[in-house]
Design an enzyme around this catalytic site. Structure first.
Site, short mmCIF file in Angstrom:
data_model
loop_
_atom_site.label_atom_id
_atom_site.label_comp_id
_atom_site.label_asym_id
_atom_site.label_seq_id
_atom_site.Cartn_x
_atom_site.Cartn_y
_atom_site.Cartn_z
CB SER A 227 -0.92 0.14 1.44
OG SER A 227 -1.93 -1.35 1.30
CD GLN A 228 -0.91 6.93 -1.38
OE1 GLN A 228 -1.90 6.97 -1.19
NE2 GLN A 228 -0.32 8.30 -2.06
#
Lengths: 824, 261
Positions: free
Chosen positions: B111-112
């Site tokens: 994920s970011q």
């Protein structure tokens, strides 16, 4: 044996190239996502524009060796159609990374360039034939259109019979066959040709059969197949999609979106049903006891069953049968279900009949292969055929819906007229239940609410707010539209239903502020505020100020999934680092990007040959040969062929939509209507050659364009009432009527392009002839721009306006026509 | 002694000498290797600090939605210490500290960082908490959690991914992470209840066993969106009386209404 004009090979090539275009769309919808498929293939079609430029630049050399160049291009088309696709599916393009990974742009460009190659070869072959036989332009163009028409129909049939990969091999082989036909038509005597083509055929066959579809690892099907033990147990293919049935014996599939958090029961065993490697729905193992289905009562869509005794139900989008099982749990006597994909029904009736408890063969369940409006048009609105409930649950996947990939999809399911139609088929106290994904910030639910208000207004219902009710879970909202006003008892039942399942009520007649936003909390009570505003005096102000486009979709602007507003773009762009990308409607932005890229590429492609022409002209004037020539008026020439390209597709696309609504089933109607347009335009083109033998070019042109204008205007006025009047006719009659209506319009549309090309061919000093490839290229570029522009204009202004613009363009073409070969 | 030396043949002496020379060379080169490795670590550390600054900026911009100007300093501390590059394929190490999601193979993504930070913060963790993660993925989220709580339990459904993460936890010495490969639907009954649960695996609904295994007063976090982009965060809260509520959090500062409604 003397040489013949290669009309049959052109026809065959056009059929193959059009089939290839449709097939690419299918293939990309499977391995990638539909919206990028649209972009890539639209841009690849610029191959037609590129072909005009290439032939214009190398005209002399190619025409000198026409007998080699023409069949050679056909062979190259055939070889590249397979090889370019196989190369493209090895490119690790991932659409989502495009916003931060510059490599993705390079990948995208490579895909576009590779896929344009087959179209460059196919279009160059046709363009070369037009330049080689200027006296037979109308016939060649006519055969080109006839072939394309036949191809559009044949590919749909082919996709019913074989898997897309097999269709690709067949198309490549058909391309080779057209080269053999060309060799025969041109009476070529080269000994190497036939064995060469056979060897190429063998290469195509063996390469094709050893290749498989390389589906993106991020598609749902690829994801699920990574789970231990999962496997595809059945695959079926049709033009509507590639169906894959997946079994997961180790980790059970439990696909029940929107299930209440209070649900304690584990869902029944399921098989996954994937369409084009995505959009999963479930085929549920039939329960031994009805009680096993209790979990389906924990969905927002179960609400109507708690308000009244539902005896007659219509399920829209039967799919794997979840909605029908939910109805069975609530002991509904009489169930009709419509499903557009016959293969889904076939799977449940045959291979998976035992598993699904012969659901679709049960006596009280009737499954109809149709779309809902088509089905409703076949039954009356009398009491006997009215429904107590019409249930329209989630018809698309969350991820595609949430990222706005459907923005450019026409859908006649959720338009204002559609809702009116559904309500008219309800019993006196019947309900229409529409469930949609909850998005943050809200979009679908509020747009549906706005559409329902309009539909009720059109039906002259008094106190509209008494007919509407909106509830939601954290994931799904259900809008209930009742034919009569909701009663106090019903409201009490709604409150109890929602309380037990921790669902929120967003709207009911008489709702108060402190009853909302309790279980699934939003930053603000958006649903309640939106519903209240839409029912209030300042609805218009709310629609204008809301950052998403919530105006109801209509049959003329059937873009329910279009929510984008340009005014919000700067704000969303500034938020892209935090994930604001998903708040933008990607489908729409991709449409705009496609248009801009097509325009930029067209400018280069159109200008490039002009430089070459200038050089040739300066050489000829230096030789003193330009004294008696009347130079071509290039700007008029450009405008004429560009506008014809725009107008033809505008009318074709816009009228296709109107006929789709009449014929209903999209795949059949698109293929029938498209084939009718192209074949009749081909007839028109061929006929124009005979007309100009007796009448002047200008006269024929005047008749053709007058015909287009008069018929288009007439159809704008009469089609809607005519279709409403005849909607209940059997489908065969409707098809025949459509063909009769399309024929005269399309015949007229087939004339302006070949007439103008022929005047260039007839230009006595030979200058006009040199411009044939350029005109072909200009028209090719305009056609690509036209298809994209038509969608954008239809989204904003509606299809009727698209037709009116096309009429104006045709009128300007008529004014320009006498001047295109006259000196400046 | 002489006798002993005479007994050794020439080959043995040559082998011993070679070994000696190699050992000396190794000893001489060791400081250089250490310095190269620390230089590399320093580079990644600087990148990590930069990433943390980017996250802080994004958080400030989204403060209205998060109800705070900055995230918990302990969360940011964890973000600035966990070597994110070790959780992505080696050919993407240089991209590891950009504020973007990255593919990690097997059709999965990491994920970011901004989303990881927000999710972790919203769980409101305490030192002695026990956290369950459904969907180990790269293992990065578990590693962040491990810096903040006593014990992290993580379940991954994709076998190669789960095994790879387990190896990495061992290699990086995350002793308080227990991971296994399996179906996350039933949670991890033996270690329940949990103070917090984070569900990063795609699911069509929230399984009841997970709600059951959440302690009263605990939070569950579910990111909703595509593989690469988290569209919204769903925060599930179990009140002390067992009452469940959910809150939709948009990780972006975007208000759909401009007027006064």
């Amino acid at each position: 044996m003397s040489q013949r004009i290669p009309l049959f090979s052109i026809s065959l090539l056009s059929a193959t190239a059009l089939g290839y275009e449709v097939l690419l769309m299918r293939l990309f919808s499977i391995i990638q996502w539909h919206h990028f498929a649209y972009m890539i293939i639209s841009l690849a079609l610029l191959g037609y524009g590129i072909s005009g430029t290439l032939i214009a630049l190398f005209q002399k050399q190619l025409l000198k060796h026409f007998n080699f160049a023409y069949p050679g291009l056909l062979i190259l088309f055939s070889l590249s159609s397979l090889s370019c696709y196989l190369m493209v599916q090895q490119i690790p393009f991932n659409a989502e990374e495009i916003f931060w990974d510059p490599h993705q742009l390079v990948y995208l460009l490579s895909i576009f360039l590779l896929l344009s190659i087959p179209f460059i070869f196919a279009a160059s072959a046709i363009c070369l034939a037009l330049a080689q036989y200027p006296d037979y332009i109308s016939r060649i163009y006519g055969m080109d259109l006839l072939g394309a028409g036949a191809g559009s129909f044949a590919i749909v049939l082919l996709l019913f019979l074989v898997f897309p990969m097999t269709a690709l091999i067949l198309i490549a082989l058909l391309g080779l066959f057209s080269a053999l036909v060309a060799a025969r038509e041109l009476n070529l005597k080269q000994r190497w040709l036939t064995p060469g083509i056979i060897i190429a055929g063998c290469i195509i066959f063996f390469t094709g059969v050893s290749s498989t579809l390389n589906i993106s690892p991020y598609k749902e099907l690829s994801q699920i197949l990574r789970i231990n033990g999962t496997q595809i147990i059945r695959q079926n293919s049709s033009p509507l999609g590639l169906l894959s049935i997946v079994e997961s014996p180790v980790v059970p599939l439990r696909h029940v979106p929107g299930l209440s958090l209070n649900n304690l029961q584990e869902p029944l065993a399921q098989l996954g049903l994937f369409t084009d490697a995505g959009g999963m729905t479930a085929i549920t193992r039939y329960p031994r006891q009805t009680g096993e289905l209790a979990y389906l009562d924990q969905l927002t869509s179960a609400l109507p069953y708690h308000l009244n005794n539902i005896q007659r139900l219509l399920v829209v989008g039967a799919g794997g049968g979840s909605d029908i099982l939910q109805a069975q749990y609530h002991q509904v006597d009489n169930i009709d279900a419509v499903e557009i994909n016959a293969q889904v029904v076939d799977l449940l009736k045959n291979e998976f009949a035992e598993y699904s408890g012969k659901l679709y063969q049960q006596q009280n369940i009737k499954v109809h292969i149709d779309d809902v409006r088509g089905f409703l048009s076949t039954i009356g609105t009398d009491k006997k055929t009215q429904f107590d409930l019409i249930q329209i649950s989630l018809m698309d996947s969350f991820s595609a819906s949430a990222s706005g990939l459907y923005a450019l999809h026409e859908s006649y399911l959720y338009t204002q007229e559609a809702l009116q139609n559904y309500i008219e088929h309800l019993s006196a106290d019947g309900y229409l239940a529409i469930s949609r994904w909850v998005k943050t910030p809200p979009r679908d639910a509020l747009k549906m609410f706005a559409t329902a208000i309009k539909a009720l207004q059109q039906l002259d219902k008094k106190n509209i707010n008494q007919h509407l009710l909106l509830i939601r879970s954290w994931q799904i909202s259900t809008l209930l539209i009742k034919n009569s006003a909701f009663t106090e008892n019903e409201i009490t039942a709604v409150k109890s239903f929602c309380q037990q399942r921790s669902f929120d009520i967003a709207w009911y007649p008489g709702i108060s502020k402190n009853e909302v936003n309790r279980f699934n909390i939003f930053n603000q009570a958006y649903f309640y505020q939106g519903a209240g505003a839409l029912l209030g005096e300042h609805a218009e102000q709310f629609l204008q100020e809301y950052k998403y486009y919530l105006y109801p979709a209509t049959d003329d602007q059937p873009f329910f999934h279009h929510f984008f507003k340009w005014s919000v773009l700067p704000e969303l762009l500034s938020l892209r680092g935090q994930g604001g990308v998903l708040l933008m409607e990607m489908g729409y932005l991709i449409l705009i990007a496609t248009l801009l890229l097509a325009i930029a590429a067209s400018i280069v492609l159109i200008l490039l040959p002009l430089l070459a022409y200038r050089k040739t002209q300066s050489v000829s004037s230096a030789n003193g040969s330009s004294h008696n020539s009347s130079p071509i008026n290039r700007s008029k020439l450009f405008l004429y062929f560009f506008m014809i390209g725009l107008a033809f597709l505008f009318i074709e696309i816009a009228f296709m939509q109107k006929f789709i609504l009449f014929l209903h089933h999209p795949i059949y109607s698109i293929s029938i209507v498209l084939a009718a347009f192209l074949i009749n335009a081909g007839i028109g083109s061929t006929w124009s050659r005979y007309l100009v033998k007796n009448y002047s070019y200008q006269k024929v042109m005047k008749w053709a364009i007058s015909g287009i204008i008069v018929l288009s205007l007439l159809y704008i006025v009469i089609l809607n009432p005519l279709f409403s009047w005849l909607i209940a006719l059997p489908i065969v009659f409707k098809i025949v009527l459509s063909l009769i209506l399309i024929a005269p319009l399309a015949i007229c549309m087939g004339m302006p392009f070949p007439l103008a090309l022929s005047t260039l061919g007839d230009n006595t000093d030979g200058q006009g002839q040199a411009y044939i490839p350029w005109a072909w290229g200009v028209n090719g570029c305009a056609s690509v721009i036209s298809a994209v522009l038509a969608s954008i204009l239809a989204i904003h202004l509606g299809f009727t306006v698209v037709i009116l613009i096309a009429i104006s363009l045709y009128y300007f073409c008529l004014l320009l026509f006498p001047g295109i070969c006259i000196s400046q | 002694m002489h006798y002993f030396l005479n007994k050794l043949n020439k080959h043995t002496i040559r082998a011993c000498l070679t070994l000696l020379v190699l050992s000396c060379l190794l000893l001489v080169s060791y400081p250089a290797q250490v310095s190269a490795s620390s230089q590399e670590d320093l580079n990644y550390m600087q990148k990590r600090q930069h990433m943390v600054r980017l996250i802080e900026d994004d958080v400030r911009r989204t403060s209205v939605y998060l109800d705070k100007e900055a995230l918990d300093p302990k969360v940011m501390q964890a973000m600035s210490t966990v070597p994110r590059h070790k959780f992505v394929p080696e050919n993407r190490w240089d991209d590891a500290y950009q504020n973007n999601p990255l593919p990690i193979g097997h059709g999965q993504t990491i994920s970011q960082p901004y989303i990881v930070a927000i999710m972790t913060d919203l769980l409101k963790l305490s030192e002695h908490d026990k956290v369950l993660e459904i969907g180990t993925g790269s293992g990065y989220q578990a590693a962040i959690l491990a810096k903040l709580v006593d014990q992290v339990y993580s379940i991954e459904i994709i076998k190669p991914l789960g095994l790879q993460a387990a190896r990495l936890f061992k290699q990086l010495d995350y002793k308080n992470i227990s991971s296994k490969v399996g179906d996350g639907y039933y949670g991890w009954e033996e270690h329940a209840p949990f103070d917090a649960i984070i569900v990063t695996a795609a699911a069509s609904h929230i399984p009841h066993p997970l709600i059951k295994q959440l302690k009263p007063g605990g939070h569950m976090m579910i990111p909703v969106g595509s593989h690469f982009i988290t569209q919204q965060l769903l925060l599930v809260t179990k009140a002390e009386d067992g009452h469940i509520t959910t809150k939709q959090i948009l990780p972006v500062r975007f208000v759909p209404l401009t007027g006064d409604h």
